[in-house]
Design a protein around this motif. Structure first.
Motif, PDB file in Angstrom:
ATOM      1  N   LYS A 153     -25.032   3.778  16.034  1.00 26.37           N
ATOM      2  CA  LYS A 153     -26.344   4.414  16.097  1.00 26.37           C
ATOM      3  C   LYS A 153     -26.670   5.068  14.757  1.00 26.37           C
ATOM      4  N   LYS A 154     -27.956   5.127  14.452  1.00 26.92           N
ATOM      5  CA  LYS A 154     -28.383   5.796  13.228  1.00 26.92           C
ATOM      6  C   LYS A 154     -28.342   7.307  13.424  1.00 26.92           C
ATOM      7  N   GLY A 155     -27.936   7.993  12.372  1.00 24.17           N
ATOM      8  CA  GLY A 155     -27.849   9.445  12.431  1.00 24.17           C
ATOM      9  C   GLY A 155     -27.770  10.029  11.041  1.00 24.17           C
ATOM     10  N   GLU A 156     -27.174  11.204  10.920  1.00 26.00           N
ATOM     11  CA  GLU A 156     -27.181  11.927   9.647  1.00 26.00           C
ATOM     12  C   GLU A 156     -25.792  12.155   9.070  1.00 26.00           C
ATOM     13  N   ILE A 157     -24.777  11.457   9.620  1.00 31.56           N
ATOM     14  CA  ILE A 157     -23.410  11.579   9.121  1.00 31.56           C
ATOM     15  C   ILE A 157     -23.066  10.350   8.280  1.00 31.56           C
ATOM     16  N   ALA A 158     -22.591  10.578   7.069  1.00 31.33           N
ATOM     17  CA  ALA A 158     -22.072   9.493   6.234  1.00 31.33           C
ATOM     18  C   ALA A 158     -20.560   9.483   6.384  1.00 31.33           C
ATOM     19  N   MET A 175     -20.542   5.752  20.003  1.00 26.21           N
ATOM     20  CA  MET A 175     -21.490   5.026  20.842  1.00 26.21           C
ATOM     21  C   MET A 175     -21.853   5.804  22.105  1.00 26.21           C
ATOM     22  N   ASP A 176     -20.909   6.601  22.616  1.00 26.55           N
ATOM     23  CA  ASP A 176     -21.155   7.379  23.835  1.00 26.55           C
ATOM     24  C   ASP A 176     -21.388   8.857  23.542  1.00 26.55           C
ATOM     25  N   GLN A 177     -21.557   9.185  22.261  1.00 24.70           N
ATOM     26  CA  GLN A 177     -21.733  10.579  21.878  1.00 24.70           C
ATOM     27  C   GLN A 177     -23.138  10.804  21.314  1.00 24.70           C
ATOM     28  N   ALA A 178     -23.450  12.057  21.068  1.00 27.47           N
ATOM     29  CA  ALA A 178     -24.805  12.413  20.613  1.00 27.47           C
ATOM     30  C   ALA A 178     -24.884  12.502  19.095  1.00 27.47           C
ATOM     31  N   PHE A 179     -24.245  11.557  18.398  1.00 27.23           N
ATOM     32  CA  PHE A 179     -24.368  11.535  16.944  1.00 27.23           C
ATOM     33  C   PHE A 179     -24.334  10.096  16.444  1.00 27.23           C
ATOM     34  N   GLY A 180     -24.847   9.915  15.232  1.00 28.03           N
ATOM     35  CA  GLY A 180     -24.870   8.594  14.620  1.00 28.03           C
ATOM     36  C   GLY A 180     -24.608   8.708  13.132  1.00 28.03           C
ATOM     37  N   PHE A 181     -24.806   7.609  12.419  1.00 28.88           N
ATOM     38  CA  PHE A 181     -24.412   7.548  11.014  1.00 28.88           C
ATOM     39  C   PHE A 181     -25.555   7.110  10.100  1.00 28.88           C
ATOM     40  N   SER A 182     -25.586   7.716   8.918  1.00 24.24           N
ATOM     41  CA  SER A 182     -26.510   7.262   7.875  1.00 24.24           C
ATOM     42  C   SER A 182     -25.900   6.085   7.119  1.00 24.24           C
ATOM     43  N   CYS A 183     -24.569   6.036   7.075  1.00 25.50           N
ATOM     44  CA  CYS A 183     -23.860   4.910   6.469  1.00 25.50           C
ATOM     45  C   CYS A 183     -22.389   4.969   6.859  1.00 25.50           C
ATOM     46  N   ASN A 184     -21.748   3.812   6.818  1.00 21.30           N
ATOM     47  CA  ASN A 184     -20.308   3.702   7.050  1.00 21.30           C
ATOM     48  C   ASN A 184     -19.740   2.876   5.907  1.00 21.30           C
ATOM     49  N   ILE A 185     -18.906   3.508   5.091  1.00 20.20           N
ATOM     50  CA  ILE A 185     -18.416   2.880   3.864  1.00 20.20           C
ATOM     51  C   ILE A 185     -16.917   2.655   3.965  1.00 20.20           C
ATOM     52  N   SER A 186     -16.515   1.398   3.921  1.00 21.49           N
ATOM     53  CA  SER A 186     -15.100   1.040   3.964  1.00 21.49           C
ATOM     54  C   SER A 186     -14.623   0.801   2.532  1.00 21.49           C
ATOM     55  N   LEU A 187     -13.741   1.659   2.041  1.00 22.96           N
ATOM     56  CA  LEU A 187     -13.329   1.613   0.635  1.00 22.96           C
ATOM     57  C   LEU A 187     -12.334   0.504   0.328  1.00 22.96           C
ATOM     58  N   GLY A 188     -11.477   0.170   1.291  1.00 23.01           N
ATOM     59  CA  GLY A 188     -10.452  -0.833   1.032  1.00 23.01           C
ATOM     60  C   GLY A 188      -9.527  -0.407  -0.094  1.00 23.01           C
ATOM     61  N   ASN A 189      -9.278  -1.313  -1.033  1.00 22.98           N
ATOM     62  CA  ASN A 189      -8.335  -1.049  -2.126  1.00 22.98           C
ATOM     63  C   ASN A 189      -8.913  -0.207  -3.260  1.00 22.98           C
ATOM     64  N   LYS A 190     -10.212   0.039  -3.230  1.00 21.78           N
ATOM     65  CA  LYS A 190     -10.870   0.847  -4.268  1.00 21.78           C
ATOM     66  C   LYS A 190     -10.639   0.284  -5.673  1.00 21.78           C
ATOM     67  N   ALA A 191     -10.822  -1.021  -5.818  1.00 19.78           N
ATOM     68  CA  ALA A 191     -10.643  -1.651  -7.126  1.00 19.78           C
ATOM     69  C   ALA A 191     -11.636  -1.105  -8.146  1.00 19.78           C
ATOM     70  N   ASP A 205     -28.626  11.937  -1.082  1.00 16.97           N
ATOM     71  CA  ASP A 205     -29.158  10.965  -0.130  1.00 16.97           C
ATOM     72  C   ASP A 205     -29.917  11.699   0.975  1.00 16.97           C
ATOM     73  N   PRO A 206     -31.226  11.470   1.114  1.00 18.77           N
ATOM     74  CA  PRO A 206     -32.020  12.207   2.102  1.00 18.77           C
ATOM     75  C   PRO A 206     -31.659  11.896   3.551  1.00 18.77           C
ATOM     76  N   ASN A 207     -30.987  10.765   3.785  1.00 20.09           N
ATOM     77  CA  ASN A 207     -30.616  10.390   5.153  1.00 20.09           C
ATOM     78  C   ASN A 207     -29.313  11.034   5.613  1.00 20.09           C
ATOM     79  N   THR A 208     -28.585  11.650   4.675  1.00 13.69           N
ATOM     80  CA  THR A 208     -27.262  12.202   4.980  1.00 13.69           C
ATOM     81  C   THR A 208     -27.268  13.724   4.966  1.00 13.69           C
ATOM     82  N   LYS A 209     -26.802  14.318   6.064  1.00 14.24           N
ATOM     83  CA  LYS A 209     -26.696  15.777   6.160  1.00 14.24           C
ATOM     84  C   LYS A 209     -25.243  16.249   6.107  1.00 14.24           C
ATOM     85  N   VAL A 210     -24.310  15.373   6.514  1.00  9.42           N
ATOM     86  CA  VAL A 210     -22.882  15.706   6.530  1.00  9.42           C
ATOM     87  C   VAL A 210     -22.103  14.507   5.997  1.00  9.42           C
ATOM     88  N   ILE A 211     -21.061  14.767   5.189  1.00 14.47           N
ATOM     89  CA  ILE A 211     -20.202  13.704   4.658  1.00 14.47           C
ATOM     90  C   ILE A 211     -18.819  13.833   5.285  1.00 14.47           C
TER      91      ILE A 211
END
Length: 244
Positions: A153-158, A175-191, A205-211
């Motif tokens: 779900k879309k929300g304000e947590i990155a 999915m069953d909670q009252a929060f969503g995400f502004s983005c989900n970033i998978s870093l992997g190996n961080k090359a 980022d105006p869409n993000t309130k919490v990191i």
């Protein structure tokens, strides 16, 4: 130095190529393309597969070099041994961002370390930025460029995570909670791009309130502390470090 424009192209790409897009349900290349479509991505989408003419209603191309229009980012879901060759093609095409989901790099040692160093070399040659390799993908407010089973779900947590399993676990839980995400970033190996680069970008980022971060390693502790201290004055940062 990482510029905001280097990172913003992953958040709002006008065009995406899925290198290794598949016609076979259940394959990673199928799931990534399907997720982008189902997340209602409004930009141009180019499946890259040398054996297909069309995948999920989108015209397929044999190579990124065959696409007549500009491509901003490419998502890789191909065997590791082909990644650097295709990255070279992406550089020639003028693509500026790579999301390398493919595994088989420094996490396996030996030949994988050499392969990752070569990938970094190719990216620097053409001025490309990399997320990954060995990652889940990238999910922004406008599209789901990952092989996750669900689009959160879309929300304000990155959420920034070095672990794909932790990232999918949090998305499933939400999915069953009252929060969503502004983005989900998978870093992997961080090359290339790492948590510091994204935290710094998300500060404005105006869409993000919490990191929210899950980290397994921090390469530059001094820079990390400097950036986190500065960004935390603007918005809360929650960090879980494994092994502590």
């Amino acid at each position: 130095m990482v510029k905001n424009s280097d990172i913003s192209l992953f958040f709002n790409p006008k065009s995406i190529a899925v290198v290794g897009a598949s016609e076979t349900p259940g394959k990673v290349g199928y799931n990534v393309l399907k997720n982008i479509i189902e997340s209602k991505y409004s930009g141009k989408l180019y499946p890259i597969n040398p054996k297909a003419k069309e995948i999920l209603g989108n015209k397929a191309y044999k190579s990124v070099l065959d696409v007549p229009e500009e491509i901003e980012i490419a998502i890789f879901v191909i065997p590791g041994k082909f990644v650097n060759q295709i990255a070279e093609d992406c550089g020639k095409k003028g693509i500026k961002g790579l999301v390398v989901i493919t595994a088989g790099f420094k996490e396996i040692g030996g030949e994988g370390i050499k392969r990752e160093l070569q990938l970094i070399k190719v990216a620097k040659k053409y001025g490309m930025r990399i997320i990954g390799p060995n990652c889940l993908g990238f999910i922004g407010i406008n599209y789901n460029g990952s092989f996750a089973a669900n689009t959160p779900k879309k929300g304000e947590i990155a959420m920034i995570s070095q672990s794909g399993a932790m990232l999918t676990g949090m998305m499933d839980y939400s999915m069953d909670q009252a929060f969503g995400f502004s983005c989900n970033i998978s870093l992997g190996n961080k090359a290339d791009l790492d948590e510091v680069d994204f935290i710094e970008y998300l500060a404005d980022d105006p869409n993000t309130k919490v990191i929210l971060c899950y980290l397994e390693s921090i390469e530059n502790g001094k820079k990390f502390l400097e950036v986190v201290s500065r960004v935390a004055r603007k918005k809360p940062i929650i960090i879980l470090k494994s092994g502590v």
